[in-house]
Write a protein that holds these residues in place. Structure first.
Motif, mmCIF file in Angstrom:
data_model
loop_
_atom_site.group_PDB
_atom_site.id
_atom_site.type_symbol
_atom_site.label_atom_id
_atom_site.label_comp_id
_atom_site.label_asym_id
_atom_site.label_seq_id
_atom_site.Cartn_x
_atom_site.Cartn_y
_atom_site.Cartn_z
ATOM 1 N N SER A 68 40.850 37.935 47.186
ATOM 2 C CA SER A 68 40.665 38.046 46.298
ATOM 3 C C SER A 68 39.185 37.472 45.774
ATOM 4 O O SER A 68 38.848 37.705 44.794
ATOM 5 C CB SER A 68 41.669 38.551 44.919
ATOM 6 O OG SER A 68 42.956 38.974 45.807
ATOM 7 N N VAL A 69 39.427 36.318 45.894
ATOM 8 C CA VAL A 69 38.856 35.651 45.327
ATOM 9 C C VAL A 69 37.120 35.943 45.982
ATOM 10 O O VAL A 69 36.333 35.811 45.237
ATOM 11 C CB VAL A 69 38.657 33.975 45.457
ATOM 12 C CG1 VAL A 69 37.724 32.663 45.503
ATOM 13 C CG2 VAL A 69 39.979 33.757 44.415
ATOM 14 N N LEU A 70 37.381 35.662 46.841
ATOM 15 C CA LEU A 70 36.650 36.179 48.107
ATOM 16 C C LEU A 70 35.452 37.603 47.531
ATOM 17 O O LEU A 70 34.608 37.686 47.128
ATOM 18 C CB LEU A 70 36.632 36.753 49.265
ATOM 19 C CG LEU A 70 35.276 37.139 50.337
ATOM 20 C CD1 LEU A 70 34.362 36.555 50.743
ATOM 21 C CD2 LEU A 70 35.694 38.463 51.619
ATOM 22 N N LEU A 71 36.531 38.417 47.184
ATOM 23 C CA LEU A 71 35.782 39.698 46.608
ATOM 24 C C LEU A 71 35.041 39.963 45.193
ATOM 25 O O LEU A 71 33.961 40.077 45.027
ATOM 26 C CB LEU A 71 37.316 41.030 46.577
ATOM 27 C CG LEU A 71 36.694 42.640 46.279
ATOM 28 C CD1 LEU A 71 35.631 42.838 47.087
ATOM 29 C CD2 LEU A 71 38.087 43.102 46.085
ATOM 30 N N HIS A 72 35.828 39.377 44.498
ATOM 31 C CA HIS A 72 35.321 38.767 42.704
ATOM 32 C C HIS A 72 33.660 38.040 43.270
ATOM 33 O O HIS A 72 32.636 38.041 42.252
ATOM 34 C CB HIS A 72 36.364 37.834 41.995
ATOM 35 C CG HIS A 72 35.219 37.434 40.808
ATOM 36 N ND1 HIS A 72 34.870 36.831 40.296
ATOM 37 C CD2 HIS A 72 35.380 38.203 39.147
ATOM 38 C CE1 HIS A 72 34.121 36.711 38.793
ATOM 39 N NE2 HIS A 72 34.795 37.566 38.680
ATOM 40 N N TYR A 77 27.075 42.118 45.759
ATOM 41 C CA TYR A 77 26.307 41.823 46.767
ATOM 42 C C TYR A 77 26.484 44.092 47.548
ATOM 43 O O TYR A 77 25.714 44.169 48.658
ATOM 44 C CB TYR A 77 26.694 41.241 48.218
ATOM 45 C CG TYR A 77 26.104 39.835 47.815
ATOM 46 C CD1 TYR A 77 24.787 39.246 48.845
ATOM 47 C CD2 TYR A 77 27.231 38.912 47.472
ATOM 48 C CE1 TYR A 77 24.319 37.941 48.563
ATOM 49 C CE2 TYR A 77 26.137 37.851 46.871
ATOM 50 C CZ TYR A 77 25.224 37.303 46.970
ATOM 51 O OH TYR A 77 24.548 35.667 47.284
ATOM 52 N N LEU A 78 27.577 44.311 47.417
ATOM 53 C CA LEU A 78 27.981 45.868 47.728
ATOM 54 C C LEU A 78 26.700 46.525 46.667
ATOM 55 O O LEU A 78 28.231 47.579 46.687
ATOM 56 C CB LEU A 78 29.486 45.531 47.977
ATOM 57 C CG LEU A 78 30.508 44.694 48.316
ATOM 58 C CD1 LEU A 78 31.950 44.992 47.738
ATOM 59 C CD2 LEU A 78 29.608 44.343 49.550
ATOM 60 N N LEU A 105 42.935 46.935 42.463
ATOM 61 C CA LEU A 105 41.504 45.708 41.914
ATOM 62 C C LEU A 105 40.574 46.331 41.490
ATOM 63 O O LEU A 105 39.864 45.908 41.684
ATOM 64 C CB LEU A 105 41.981 44.525 43.378
ATOM 65 C CG LEU A 105 41.035 43.081 42.453
ATOM 66 C CD1 LEU A 105 41.965 42.366 41.947
ATOM 67 C CD2 LEU A 105 41.468 41.890 44.798
ATOM 68 N N THR A 106 39.839 47.032 43.103
ATOM 69 C CA THR A 106 38.598 47.540 43.770
ATOM 70 C C THR A 106 38.940 48.614 41.746
ATOM 71 O O THR A 106 37.490 48.657 41.876
ATOM 72 C CB THR A 106 38.616 48.594 45.059
ATOM 73 O OG1 THR A 106 40.357 49.573 45.237
ATOM 74 C CG2 THR A 106 38.787 46.945 45.923
ATOM 75 N N LEU A 229 39.271 29.653 36.755
ATOM 76 C CA LEU A 229 37.774 30.323 35.440
ATOM 77 C C LEU A 229 37.801 32.038 34.976
ATOM 78 O O LEU A 229 36.785 32.027 34.271
ATOM 79 C CB LEU A 229 36.818 29.796 36.154
ATOM 80 C CG LEU A 229 35.220 29.750 35.372
ATOM 81 C CD1 LEU A 229 34.793 29.261 34.627
ATOM 82 C CD2 LEU A 229 34.310 29.152 36.268
ATOM 83 N N HIS A 230 38.001 32.332 36.869
ATOM 84 C CA HIS A 230 37.517 34.050 36.340
ATOM 85 C C HIS A 230 38.766 34.503 36.090
ATOM 86 O O HIS A 230 38.956 35.922 36.443
ATOM 87 C CB HIS A 230 36.867 34.564 37.344
ATOM 88 C CG HIS A 230 35.633 33.986 37.682
ATOM 89 N ND1 HIS A 230 34.576 33.162 37.030
ATOM 90 C CD2 HIS A 230 35.264 32.488 37.924
ATOM 91 C CE1 HIS A 230 33.518 33.144 37.117
ATOM 92 N NE2 HIS A 230 33.782 32.261 38.011
ATOM 93 N N LEU A 231 39.789 34.382 35.646
ATOM 94 C CA LEU A 231 40.878 34.578 35.569
ATOM 95 C C LEU A 231 41.845 35.976 36.690
ATOM 96 O O LEU A 231 41.512 37.099 36.573
ATOM 97 C CB LEU A 231 41.012 35.417 33.981
ATOM 98 C CG LEU A 231 40.977 34.320 33.150
ATOM 99 C CD1 LEU A 231 41.284 35.093 31.351
ATOM 100 C CD2 LEU A 231 42.355 33.342 33.126
ATOM 101 N N ILE A 232 41.027 35.371 37.898
ATOM 102 C CA ILE A 232 42.001 36.654 39.401
ATOM 103 C C ILE A 232 43.204 37.098 39.132
ATOM 104 O O ILE A 232 43.973 36.339 39.323
ATOM 105 C CB ILE A 232 41.126 35.998 40.509
ATOM 106 C CG1 ILE A 232 39.842 34.856 40.249
ATOM 107 C CG2 ILE A 232 41.496 36.932 41.578
ATOM 108 C CD1 ILE A 232 39.029 36.397 40.131
ATOM 109 N N PRO A 233 43.486 38.363 39.705
ATOM 110 C CA PRO A 233 44.456 38.836 39.380
ATOM 111 C C PRO A 233 45.348 38.669 40.519
ATOM 112 O O PRO A 233 44.585 38.721 41.600
ATOM 113 C CB PRO A 233 44.749 39.812 38.840
ATOM 114 C CG PRO A 233 43.142 40.624 39.006
ATOM 115 C CD PRO A 233 42.532 39.351 38.912
ATOM 116 N N ARG A 234 46.418 37.829 40.551
ATOM 117 C CA ARG A 234 47.384 37.405 41.769
ATOM 118 C C ARG A 234 47.891 38.539 42.472
ATOM 119 O O ARG A 234 48.708 39.851 41.863
ATOM 120 C CB ARG A 234 48.162 36.220 41.645
ATOM 121 C CG ARG A 234 47.510 35.055 41.447
ATOM 122 C CD ARG A 234 48.287 34.247 40.989
ATOM 123 N NE ARG A 234 47.533 32.570 40.978
ATOM 124 C CZ ARG A 234 47.190 31.398 41.759
ATOM 125 N NH1 ARG A 234 47.983 31.963 43.339
ATOM 126 N NH2 ARG A 234 47.241 30.708 41.881
#
Length: 353
Positions: A68-72, A77-78, A105-106, A229-234
């Motif tokens: 999820s961190v990678l995707l954010h 780039y996508l 998430l997507t 920092l970016h509040l990435i959903p877990r």
């Protein structure tokens, strides 16, 4: 609007007793700041794009918190070609909640999702119904029978994960692997923890595929900082089981792992136990999920056959504790009480009115 934090129950997962980390994990001094780590990640991606004729950029997302961190980080780039997308390999033997987490998430980040499926199902593989298509056993012998155990991990990886990724690559570039490349952005890291064995390179060419691991140098602390920092959903599955649960082939299952899965996800465990009955009824010795077949070959400790199975290390058998024993020794399980889960903050997006 902002996001709020809610508390999700969590029980400690089973630590892995594995041998070491790759030497190259220590080759570069750790980056001191999150900003430096992000800058290095972008440099790695830029280098891959400059060195190779990339015609499609795809982020491989397992549903785990690292991915999820990678995707954010790579989501911007996508958008260079119609083939750019988020890719999730649905192995068919995983926890449905993880699939849904990837879909949610997507959708929340407005990113295209390609959900890939293997040509051969896990059930057909373990029941011996998949006949070799090439080689000396073509049309004669099954590629596998029974539950895999460590010695069958390579077969499961190739059939359940690598095959759909290769087919996806072929659908994009066909036979033009020399002049066209697909960039697979993956979330492998060298030093996820002292108990995980990660075997990844920053940029790793493989025919028509260029594997790129922009987070390879990130530390656990940098991952934590970025999530906050970016509040990435877990993913709740990863919080409960300490793994994404997207593939439960059982090759490297720990003692008590199926009981742990059953505690949180009884429907998934029921399916696995149903498969055990089918395999046993077929007369196969390897009829127990997560157990090495009688007389089965054991890989070297710490070996990881497959880029996307870096969280499947070979355990050191004499050091691996049963999960239920661990919970009992921690006071979480008694004959008369149920586990008292710890509370773990999980960021959940606010819903706009």
């Amino acid at each position: 609007m902002g996001r709020r934090q809610v508390l999700m129950p969590m029980l400690p997962g089973m630590p892995d007793a594995v041998a070491g980390r790759p030497a190259k994990a220590h080759a570069r001094p750790p980056l001191r700041t999150l900003e430096q780590a992000i800058a290095r990640s972008r440099d790695i991606i830029a280098e891959a794009l400059e060195r190779y004729p990339i015609v499609a950029r795809q982020a491989l997302v397992s549903g785990g918190n690292d991915s999820s961190v990678l995707l954010h980080l790579v989501r911007d780039y996508l958008d260079s070609s119609p083939h750019d997308a988020v890719v999730h390999v649905n192995t068919g033997i995983g926890i449905d909640d993880t699939r849904q987490h990837v879909r949610d998430l997507t959708a929340a980040w407005n990113l295209p999702l390609r959900e890939l499926h293997p040509r051969d199902s896990y059930e057909d593989l373990i029941l011996g119904q998949v006949i070799a298509r090439t080689g000396p056993n073509a049309g004669i012998r099954s590629v596998w029978k029974g539950f895999p155990g460590p010695g069958g991990h390579g077969v499961m990886y190739r059939r359940l994960k690598n095959e759909p990724l290769q087919r996806n690559r072929a659908a994009i570039i066909g036979t033009h692997g020399r002049s066209q490349k697909v960039l697979y952005l993956a979330g492998m890291r060298w030093g996820e923890s002292d108990r995980r064995f990660r075997n990844a390179a920053e940029i790793d060419p493989d025919g028509g595929i260029i594997w790129c691991s922009p987070l390879v140098h990130w530390t656990n602390e940098q991952m934590r900082q970025y999530r906050e920092l970016h509040l990435i959903p877990r993913n709740p599955v990863a919080e409960h089981l300490h793994m994404s649960g997207e593939c439960l082939c059982g090759a490297y299952a720990k003692p008590g792992e199926l009981d742990e899965i059953e505690f949180f996800y009884p429907r998934t465990a029921y399916r696995i136990r149903s498969l055990e009955k089918k395999v046993e009824a077929a007369g196969m010795p390897a009829c127990k999920w997560g157990q090495a077949p009688p007389g089965g070959k054991q890989p070297k400790p710490g070996s990881v056959p497959g880029r996307l199975c870096s969280s499947c290390p070979a355990p050191l058998a004499d050091q691996q504790m049963d999960l239920m024993d661990l919970w009992a020794q921690s006071g979480l399980l008694t004959p008369t009480t149920t586990p008292a889960p710890a509370l773990v903050p999980v960021p959940i997006p606010e819903v706009a009115a």
